[in-house]
Every structure is written in structure tokens, then in C-alpha cells.
Motif scaffolding. Structure first.
Motif, PDB file in Angstrom:
ATOM      1  N   THR A 168       0.828  -1.214   0.000  1.00  0.00           N
ATOM      2  CA  THR A 168       0.000   0.000   0.000  1.00  0.00           C
ATOM      3  C   THR A 168       0.857   1.256   0.000  1.00  0.00           C
ATOM      4  O   THR A 168       0.321   2.368  -0.112  1.00  0.00           O
ATOM      5  CB  THR A 168      -0.926   0.015   1.230  1.00  0.00           C
ATOM      6  OG1 THR A 168      -0.130  -0.090   2.423  1.00  0.00           O
ATOM      7  CG2 THR A 168      -1.914  -1.138   1.170  1.00  0.00           C
ATOM      8  N   SER A 169       2.161   1.107   0.134  1.00  0.00           N
ATOM      9  CA  SER A 169       3.067   2.259   0.136  1.00  0.00           C
ATOM     10  C   SER A 169       3.321   2.730  -1.298  1.00  0.00           C
ATOM     11  O   SER A 169       3.037   2.018  -2.268  1.00  0.00           O
ATOM     12  CB  SER A 169       4.398   1.897   0.817  1.00  0.00           C
ATOM     13  OG  SER A 169       4.994   0.789   0.158  1.00  0.00           O
ATOM     14  N   ALA A 170       3.903   3.937  -1.426  1.00  0.00           N
ATOM     15  CA  ALA A 170       4.112   4.531  -2.744  1.00  0.00           C
ATOM     16  C   ALA A 170       5.473   4.199  -3.341  1.00  0.00           C
ATOM     17  O   ALA A 170       5.739   4.564  -4.496  1.00  0.00           O
ATOM     18  CB  ALA A 170       3.959   6.048  -2.659  1.00  0.00           C
ATOM     19  N   ASP A 171       6.345   3.508  -2.599  1.00  0.00           N
ATOM     20  CA  ASP A 171       7.665   3.203  -3.132  1.00  0.00           C
ATOM     21  C   ASP A 171       7.577   2.140  -4.225  1.00  0.00           C
ATOM     22  O   ASP A 171       6.606   1.398  -4.324  1.00  0.00           O
ATOM     23  CB  ASP A 171       8.604   2.745  -2.013  1.00  0.00           C
ATOM     24  CG  ASP A 171       8.084   1.501  -1.313  1.00  0.00           C
ATOM     25  OD1 ASP A 171       6.852   1.329  -1.258  1.00  0.00           O
ATOM     26  OD2 ASP A 171       8.898   0.688  -0.843  1.00  0.00           O
ATOM     27  N   VAL A 172       8.610   2.067  -5.044  1.00  0.00           N
ATOM     28  CA  VAL A 172       8.659   1.131  -6.165  1.00  0.00           C
ATOM     29  C   VAL A 172       9.977   0.362  -6.091  1.00  0.00           C
ATOM     30  O   VAL A 172      11.032   0.936  -5.798  1.00  0.00           O
ATOM     31  CB  VAL A 172       8.562   1.878  -7.519  1.00  0.00           C
ATOM     32  CG1 VAL A 172       8.675   0.909  -8.678  1.00  0.00           C
ATOM     33  CG2 VAL A 172       7.263   2.650  -7.612  1.00  0.00           C
ATOM     34  N   ASP A 173       9.924  -0.953  -6.362  1.00  0.00           N
ATOM     35  CA  ASP A 173      11.131  -1.781  -6.377  1.00  0.00           C
ATOM     36  C   ASP A 173      11.651  -1.933  -7.797  1.00  0.00           C
ATOM     37  O   ASP A 173      10.874  -2.178  -8.731  1.00  0.00           O
ATOM     38  CB  ASP A 173      10.842  -3.189  -5.822  1.00  0.00           C
ATOM     39  CG  ASP A 173      10.450  -3.170  -4.361  1.00  0.00           C
ATOM     40  OD1 ASP A 173      10.636  -2.121  -3.710  1.00  0.00           O
ATOM     41  OD2 ASP A 173       9.944  -4.199  -3.888  1.00  0.00           O
ATOM     42  N   LEU A 174      12.944  -1.814  -7.942  1.00  0.00           N
ATOM     43  CA  LEU A 174      13.611  -2.174  -9.188  1.00  0.00           C
ATOM     44  C   LEU A 174      14.489  -3.386  -8.887  1.00  0.00           C
ATOM     45  O   LEU A 174      15.495  -3.277  -8.179  1.00  0.00           O
ATOM     46  CB  LEU A 174      14.470  -1.020  -9.712  1.00  0.00           C
ATOM     47  CG  LEU A 174      15.450  -1.371 -10.843  1.00  0.00           C
ATOM     48  CD1 LEU A 174      14.730  -1.995 -12.029  1.00  0.00           C
ATOM     49  CD2 LEU A 174      16.245  -0.146 -11.271  1.00  0.00           C
ATOM     50  N   ILE A 175      14.081  -4.540  -9.412  1.00  0.00           N
ATOM     51  CA  ILE A 175      14.840  -5.775  -9.202  1.00  0.00           C
ATOM     52  C   ILE A 175      15.622  -6.048 -10.478  1.00  0.00           C
ATOM     53  O   ILE A 175      15.046  -6.280 -11.540  1.00  0.00           O
ATOM     54  CB  ILE A 175      13.906  -6.950  -8.872  1.00  0.00           C
ATOM     55  CG1 ILE A 175      13.074  -6.617  -7.629  1.00  0.00           C
ATOM     56  CG2 ILE A 175      14.717  -8.216  -8.634  1.00  0.00           C
ATOM     57  CD1 ILE A 175      12.062  -7.689  -7.258  1.00  0.00           C
ATOM     58  N   ILE A 176      16.922  -5.996 -10.364  1.00  0.00           N
ATOM     59  CA  ILE A 176      17.790  -6.159 -11.534  1.00  0.00           C
ATOM     60  C   ILE A 176      17.825  -7.625 -11.945  1.00  0.00           C
ATOM     61  O   ILE A 176      18.126  -8.509 -11.129  1.00  0.00           O
ATOM     62  CB  ILE A 176      19.210  -5.653 -11.222  1.00  0.00           C
ATOM     63  CG1 ILE A 176      19.150  -4.161 -10.856  1.00  0.00           C
ATOM     64  CG2 ILE A 176      20.130  -5.865 -12.414  1.00  0.00           C
ATOM     65  CD1 ILE A 176      20.469  -3.606 -10.357  1.00  0.00           C
ATOM     66  N   GLY A 177      17.520  -7.904 -13.223  1.00  0.00           N
ATOM     67  CA  GLY A 177      17.483  -9.269 -13.741  1.00  0.00           C
ATOM     68  C   GLY A 177      18.790  -9.708 -14.373  1.00  0.00           C
ATOM     69  O   GLY A 177      19.723  -8.908 -14.563  1.00  0.00           O
ATOM     70  N   THR A 178      18.853 -10.968 -14.746  1.00  0.00           N
ATOM     71  CA  THR A 178      20.095 -11.556 -15.264  1.00  0.00           C
ATOM     72  C   THR A 178      20.500 -10.989 -16.631  1.00  0.00           C
ATOM     73  O   THR A 178      21.671 -11.055 -17.001  1.00  0.00           O
ATOM     74  CB  THR A 178      19.951 -13.083 -15.374  1.00  0.00           C
ATOM     75  OG1 THR A 178      18.801 -13.388 -16.177  1.00  0.00           O
ATOM     76  CG2 THR A 178      19.770 -13.710 -14.007  1.00  0.00           C
ATOM     77  N   ALA A 179      19.546 -10.434 -17.390  1.00  0.00           N
ATOM     78  CA  ALA A 179      19.873  -9.864 -18.699  1.00  0.00           C
ATOM     79  C   ALA A 179      20.254  -8.390 -18.616  1.00  0.00           C
ATOM     80  O   ALA A 179      20.505  -7.752 -19.653  1.00  0.00           O
ATOM     81  CB  ALA A 179      18.691 -10.037 -19.652  1.00  0.00           C
ATOM     82  N   PHE A 180      20.325  -7.844 -17.407  1.00  0.00           N
ATOM     83  CA  PHE A 180      20.653  -6.424 -17.232  1.00  0.00           C
ATOM     84  C   PHE A 180      22.089  -6.141 -17.671  1.00  0.00           C
ATOM     85  O   PHE A 180      23.022  -6.880 -17.325  1.00  0.00           O
ATOM     86  CB  PHE A 180      20.475  -6.024 -15.769  1.00  0.00           C
ATOM     87  CG  PHE A 180      20.875  -4.613 -15.468  1.00  0.00           C
ATOM     88  CD1 PHE A 180      19.991  -3.567 -15.677  1.00  0.00           C
ATOM     89  CD2 PHE A 180      22.139  -4.331 -14.967  1.00  0.00           C
ATOM     90  CE1 PHE A 180      20.366  -2.258 -15.387  1.00  0.00           C
ATOM     91  CE2 PHE A 180      22.517  -3.034 -14.685  1.00  0.00           C
ATOM     92  CZ  PHE A 180      21.636  -1.987 -14.893  1.00  0.00           C
ATOM     93  N   LYS A 181      22.264  -5.057 -18.400  1.00  0.00           N
ATOM     94  CA  LYS A 181      23.603  -4.618 -18.778  1.00  0.00           C
ATOM     95  C   LYS A 181      23.891  -3.245 -18.191  1.00  0.00           C
ATOM     96  O   LYS A 181      24.881  -3.046 -17.502  1.00  0.00           O
ATOM     97  CB  LYS A 181      23.744  -4.602 -20.298  1.00  0.00           C
ATOM     98  CG  LYS A 181      23.708  -5.988 -20.937  1.00  0.00           C
ATOM     99  CD  LYS A 181      23.902  -5.907 -22.453  1.00  0.00           C
ATOM    100  CE  LYS A 181      23.883  -7.308 -23.066  1.00  0.00           C
ATOM    101  NZ  LYS A 181      24.062  -7.243 -24.548  1.00  0.00           N
ATOM    102  N   THR A 182      23.016  -2.303 -18.482  1.00  0.00           N
ATOM    103  CA  THR A 182      23.184  -0.957 -17.947  1.00  0.00           C
ATOM    104  C   THR A 182      21.872  -0.200 -18.089  1.00  0.00           C
ATOM    105  O   THR A 182      20.971  -0.620 -18.840  1.00  0.00           O
ATOM    106  CB  THR A 182      24.302  -0.202 -18.683  1.00  0.00           C
ATOM    107  OG1 THR A 182      24.491   1.084 -18.066  1.00  0.00           O
ATOM    108  CG2 THR A 182      23.954  -0.003 -20.151  1.00  0.00           C
ATOM    109  N   LEU A 183      21.739   0.904 -17.371  1.00  0.00           N
ATOM    110  CA  LEU A 183      20.580   1.776 -17.546  1.00  0.00           C
ATOM    111  C   LEU A 183      20.664   2.473 -18.908  1.00  0.00           C
ATOM    112  O   LEU A 183      21.731   2.540 -19.527  1.00  0.00           O
ATOM    113  CB  LEU A 183      20.542   2.830 -16.432  1.00  0.00           C
ATOM    114  CG  LEU A 183      20.291   2.340 -15.003  1.00  0.00           C
ATOM    115  CD1 LEU A 183      20.434   3.509 -14.032  1.00  0.00           C
ATOM    116  CD2 LEU A 183      18.917   1.707 -14.868  1.00  0.00           C
TER     117      LEU A 183
END
Length: 207
Positions: A168-183
Motif C-alpha cells: 500500500t506504500s508509494a515506493d517502487v522496487d527495481l529488481i535487476i534481472g540476469t539480462a541487465f547490462k546498464t541503464l
């Protein structure tokens, strides 16, 4: 034949007393002339009427076409404005690393902070997500996050999946996956943010 017999009578008629045969023009010729005059008059009136009708319909068609074009280009009443997306500073992001590579969570969080996002928790992903995110990343948040935070954070990472959970909170999770290289690079992310804030006009609207 008497000298008083009219020429061409061949002696058939003789003038006696004061009675004379009347010389009349044949009636058939007069009828033909009248018929020709009437036909010419009818044709003339018909042609004039046809031209008037053509002019009238042509004028109406041109006016109708002009009105249609004007209506097509008439500025439409603006629909109810959608709420503006939140600014990065209004979004708190928790960054979690679900890959075997160390240091990704902190490095990603530091870069997001430079781009104006608030950073919450940083660390390894919970067991339910650890090494279980095959794509570039996963965005998790409350159902209300679809209305803005997901879109804004999504401009920073191409190919991220989006999912709502029971928070119910307003925060957001970014879970980095195995295919991540860079933003995404900052220019690319900034351009995507600008497009998100000012969507393109709908097709068919006048410029």
C-alpha cells in the motif's frame, strides 16, 4: 373562259353577280410554323432551367465541401487532461540485485540518484526473486504505480517487466534481472521523460 374567271381556276368557277371565291392560305402551313416556334421556346426554357439547376447544385456542393473542410480542421475541444506524471524526485526506488554479479544494486542506485530519484533500500533481491528474473529487470509496486511511477522509472531501463503486488506504500522496487547490462543513457532517458510529459496529439487533430 370569261375574263373575270380567276387565273388557275380552269373555268371551274365563274363569277356571277357580286360573289367572289375567297383566296385563303393553307391552314396546315400555319400549324407547322406555330409548332416549330413552340418547340424552340420549350427547348430554350428547358436549357435555361437546366443551367440554373447546375449552378445551384454546384454552388451548394462547393459550400458543403467548404463547410466539411472547415469542420474537419476545427480545433476539437480538449479532452480532460490526464494527470501529469510524477517527477523523479517524487518517486522512491528500492534497488535489488537478483543476479550473481555483485555491486549492481549500489551502482544502479547511485546512477538513479544522480538522475533525481529518491533511493530507498539497496541490496540483494528477496529469495522469491533471487536469480529468478530472466529479463533486464522487474518493477514492482502498488496497483496505483501504473498511473505514473512505473512509466517514469521505465524510461531509465529498457525491457523492464512491470508487476503490481499487495503493498500500500508509494515506493517502487527495481529488481535487476540476469539480462541487465546498464541503464539507458541519460540523453535517451531524458528524451523518453519529455515524451511522457508531453504526449503527441491524437491522429486526425488539426495542428
Amino acid at each position: 373562259m370569261s375574263m373575270l374567271t380567276p387565273p388557275g381556276m380552269g373555268g371551274k368557277y365563274r363569277i356571277t353577280g357580286n360573289a367572289y371565291p375567297r383566296m385563303r392560305r393553307p391552314r396546315r402551313r400555319r400549324k407547322v410554323v406555330l409548332a416549330v416556334v413552340a418547340a424552340v421556346a420549350v427547348l430554350g426554357l428547358g436549357g435555361w432551367g437546366t443551367l440554373q439547376l447546375i449552378d445551384a447544385f454546384s454552388g451548394n456542393a462547393e459550400k458543403t465541401g467548404a463547410k466539411s473542410r472547415a469542420a474537419a480542421c476545427k480545433p476539437r475541444s480538449a479532452p480532460s487532461a490526464a494527470p501529469a506524471p510524477p517527477r523523479p524526485a517524487q518517486i522512491t526506488v528500492n534497488v535489488y540485485n537478483a543476479t550473481p554479479r555483485s555491486g549492481l544494486a549500489k551502482a544502479t542506485a547511485d546512477e538513479l540518484q544522480k538522475r533525481g530519484f529518491n533511493i530507498g533500500k539497496v541490496g540483494n533481491a528477496p529469495a522469491e526473486y533471487d536469480k529468478k528474473v530472466p529479463g533486464a529487470g522487474l518493477l514492482l509496486g502498488a496497483p496505483g504505480a501504473y498511473e505514473g511511477p512505473f512509466g517514469v522509472l521505465g524510461t531509465q531501463l529498457a525491457g523492464a517487466q512491470v508487476r503490481a503486488d499487495a503493498r500500500t506504500s508509494a515506493d517502487v522496487d527495481l529488481i535487476i534481472g540476469t539480462a541487465f547490462k546498464t541503464l539507458n543513457t541519460k540523453p535517451v532517458a531524458d528524451k523518453a521523460l519529455a515524451a511522457l510529459a508531453k504526449p503527441s496529439p491524437a491522429p486526425g487533430e488539426c495542428g
